[in-house]
Design a protein around this motif. Structure first.
Motif: not given
Length: 823
Positions: A637-644, A730-745
């Motif tokens: 789900l996140v992957d489908r919208h991450a770039t946008d 799920t801290p690891h996947a959440s960190e990765e998904m958070w970064e991929r949608i453009g959030r750096r912190r």
């Protein structure tokens, strides 16, 4: 689509957290503190998923509290001394320290691979001399105050472990470690005077409102405070025998007396009686029975008549004196007045030996007869056949009869306790050396503080024979008297390992402090512990000792609090194939195997979702598959919208929304409310995960309808909220998904999402429609709808129940129900 490479993602984020010192923490008065702790593990080998559950619970709460703005302390350490390491040394030919250090290294690696938010700079191990030095320091302070003392006492001895066990470690007559049958021996032992705090241990439970009642009940029973009277029964040809009773109102029903086999008067009482040899043989057999099994009521009640008689000091009746295995020294006086009509144990004993059963308390509305009783009446009532005391209710009779006994000099009101002083001596190597020496000239001397720690020698022999290995190390045993400088003998007993775990949570505050056990300023900031997670099997061991230790430290001026823990949360055990997961049963599952196949986040999510944390969990392989699929779905789900999302300018949510967009927003904010409540208030982590799954389903349901245009902001809000809410689980996947949608912190440093109650509010509600007090239908209406809207719909729904009848009353209870009264 970007592949979900969980091993690469998880190890990378673990390295980033470590590099940034993300979970290291110091006192910060600008933020509220939260001390979150699980009971420290014993490093007996690799951990299994049964252990992981405990650590997952605290990690979710710690991460959640951090996101709520708390300064969170969530440390870990190792309860590293004790018999298992020494037994392993004997069995494997490896030194206990080497075995322990190796296990610590392996378990630490496993915990780090699971991504727990520990500040590793605060790690402690109780086998470190820098730690057990303070065990010794505390002991010396207690010795100075008379809390630590040495006495000869019957003790529980494990012949296999070759050591003394505390009563709590010999429950049921078995060694708590190796399950060997425990023997009784009399040895000179070291004790801590926990009985000096027995009233505080009970009374301070008023401060433990967030502890499970079942734990408090176990502790109350263990301390065992009983208010009653001591009464002296005259003995023919000998001194009186004193009994303790909580029911002096039943004394006219005492038809015999029973002494514990170990009672000091038994030998003298049976001397010179006609059947002395037979009686002594019977008493010896009763004494040989396992004391713990006797206390637990696990042996058949039996006894022997001594041939001697006592006199009831109230009625003057002559009653026989027996010795019975159901009476124990250590509670009361070791002698009882037996009232079989009103005590079940006495009743069973009397029926077996044909002794008189007499009713002297009649319950309200009944007439009992001792000859036909099938069980003792142990409750209150009104006294009968009790001389001048007949006709009183039990409470009044107890008060007046106690005063009478005191006035005549054969009794007095008193309080007794079941609790006994804590025996801490162990005849083993791998424990904290007791810091005293024995000088022929000056007697027992404490080791000076500047000579601490008394170190364990490295070269003790481990053969499994010959008792304490320390006795066979001349360099250790040989010492100098700190007073006269002459030759002295060092104490070779070591401390019970429950000493180590009674105060370890204070050492986390300043683990490298060299001039004291912990920093008082840090203790004032961090204590008390806000959440403590562990098993209820520790209710009368670790948890009682920890409470006692804090009270001693308070009296030493080290802390100001009475109780160390605000909230206790006992987690349930993990089962496999219907049995508790255990290495001894061979039914353990290694987390390493699960992580290799599914990742740490999947394991964490599954173990938290499958059952309420306080209940038992049955491990099922198919369940882990389901958890993994959920993580994958969210990832896609996140992957489908991450770039946008990462490249697009954030736009506000439109004021006017379509029904799908409104429904999604409502679900988002309802989920925030639900997950917050489940973690914060109830620690119902399984229902929190279920709410996350429902939110994902709602997003999937409306995703296509709002993927384009201004309502896409609602989709973005929902996905970001889902990632944030999942992050404690799920801290690891959440960190990765958070970064991929453009959030750096770091996601763990983001604020926890806030629910908007107005948005979360349902637009329609279901009302129950009652006719004549019975629910006849349910209707859905707009929230806060008035009677003009509700009435026609409600009456239509219950038409068959009101047809042809007069409606006397029609009442709408807003957003709850409709009540229709007809005639």
């Amino acid at each position: 689509m970007t592949e979900y490479d969980f091993e690469e993602i998880e190890t990378r984020w673990q390295a980033r957290w470590a590099e940034a010192g993300t979970f290291e923490v110091t006192e910060n008065p600008a933020h509220p503190k939260y001390y979150c702790l699980e009971m420290l593990p014993y490093p007996s080998g690799d951990i299994h998923v049964g252990h992981v559950r405990n650590y997952c619970i605290t990690d979710v709460v710690a991460r959640y509290k951090r996101m709520r703005g708390f300064n969170v302390l969530h440390p870990i350490g190792w309860d590293a001394l004790g018999m298992p390491a020494e037994n392993a040394a004997i069995q494997r030919g490896v030194h206990p320290e080497k075995w322990t250090r190796s296990n610590i290294a392996g378990m630490k690696r496993q915990l780090q691979r699971l991504g727990f938010s520990y500040p590793w700079s605060r790690e402690i191990a109780t086998c470190d001399p820098e730690y057990y030095r303070w065990n010794q320091w505390f002991f010396l302070r207690m010795l100075e105050r008379g809390i630590a003392y040495r006495a000869k006492s019957p003790v529980n001895w494990c012949p296999k472990c070759q050591t003394v066990l505390a009563n709590e470690q010999a429950e049921g007559g078995e060694c708590w470690r190796c399950h060997s049958t425990v023997e009784q021996r009399e040895l000179e032992q070291w004790f801590l005077r926990i009985t000096a705090y027995q009233d505080e241990l009970l009374d301070d439970m008023e401060e433990l409102g967030n502890w499970p009642e079942r734990v408090l009940v176990q502790q109350r029973n263990w301390v065992g405070r009983s208010t009653g009277a001591e009464v002296d029964f005259p003995v023919e040809g000998a001194d009186p025998i004193r009994v303790f009773t909580t029911r002096i109102d039943t004394i006219y029903g005492a038809t015999f007396m029973v002494l514990a086999p170990e009672h000091p008067r038994v030998d003298a009482l049976v001397t010179g009686i006609p059947d002395e040899a037979r009686v002594r043989e019977a008493v010896a057999r009763l004494r040989s029975q396992d004391r713990r099994a006797r206390q637990a009521g696990q042996v058949e009640k039996e006894g022997v008549f001594t041939g001697r008689y006592a006199k009831n000091p109230f009625g003057g009746e002559r009653i026989p004196i027996w010795v019975g295995n159901f009476v124990l020294m250590g509670y009361g006086t070791g002698a009882i007045m037996a009232v079989p009509g009103h005590d079940q144990r006495d009743f069973e004993f009397a029926r077996r030996y044909g002794l008189d059963v007499r009713v002297v308390i009649q319950p309200e509305g009944a007439v009992l007869d001792g000859g036909t009783l099938e069980a003792a009446h142990a409750g209150p009532g009104r006294t009968v056949a009790s001389g001048e005391w007949s006709g009183l209710d039990s409470a009044e009779a107890i008060a007046r009869m106690t005063v009478f006994a005191e006035s005549k000099g054969f009794g007095r009101g008193t309080v007794t306790y079941r609790l006994r002083d804590w025996l801490i001596s162990r005849q083993r190597y791998w424990g904290t050396p007791i810091p005293v020496v024995y000088c022929p000239k000056d007697g027992l001397q404490g080791v000076p503080d500047e000579k601490l720690p008394v170190l364990l020698p490295k070269d003790a022999p481990f053969t499994g024979e010959g008792g304490n290995p320390l006795e066979n190390v001349p360099e250790f045993v040989t010492a100098k008297c700190p007073r006269c400088g002459g030759a002295a003998r060092r104490e070779t007993d070591t401390m019970d390992t429950f000493v180590d775990s009674s105060w370890y949570f204070y050492r986390y505050l300043s683990p490298r402090k060299a001039d004291g056990p912990f920093d008082a300023r840090s203790a004032r900031y961090w204590f008390p512990i806000d959440l403590y997670v562990g098993g209820t099997e520790h209710a009368i061991l670790h948890l009682v000792y920890a409470r006692f230790w804090t009270k001693v430290m308070r009296d030493l001026g080290l802390v100001t609090l009475n109780e160390p823990v605000v909230r206790l949360f006992p987690q349930g055990m993990v089962h496999k194939d219907g049995q508790v997961m255990s290495k001894s049963r061979g039914n353990t599952i290694a987390p390493d195997d699960v992580i290799r196949r599914y990742g740490a986040d999947t394991l964490r999510l599954y173990i938290l979702f499958v059952a309420p944390p306080e209940d038992a969990l049955e491990w099922k392989e198919e369940g882990i598959e389901g958890a993994h699929k959920f993580v994958l779905r969210v990832w896609r789900l996140v992957d489908r919208h991450a770039t946008d999302f990462a490249s697009a300018i954030r736009t506000p949510i439109p004021a006017e929304l379509s029904e799908p967009a409104r429904a999604l927003r409502r679900k988002v904010h309802q989920t925030i409310q639900r997950v917050t409540s489940d973690v914060e208030e109830r620690i119902h982590l399984n229902t929190a995960v279920a709410a996350l799954m429902e939110l994902y389903n709602k997003i999937s349901e409306v995703e296509e309808a709002i993927a384009e245009g201004p309502e896409r902001a609602v989709l973005r809000e929902a996905i970001e909220a889902l990632v944030l809410l999942m992050s404690p689980f799920t801290p690891h996947a959440s960190e990765e998904m958070w970064e991929r949608i453009g959030r750096r912190r770091f996601v763990v440093d983001r604020p926890w999402p806030a629910a908007d109650a107005a948005v979360a509010r349902e637009e329609s509600v279901e009302l129950a429609v009652q006719v004549g007090g019975k629910v006849r239908a349910r209707i859905v209406v707009p929230r806060d709808a008035d009677e003009h809207v509700v009435r026609p719909q409600a009456l239509a729904a219950v038409a068959e129940h009101v047809r042809g009848k007069e409606i006397v009353k029609f009442v709408v209870v807003a957003n709850r129900l409709v009540s229709v009264v007809v005639r």
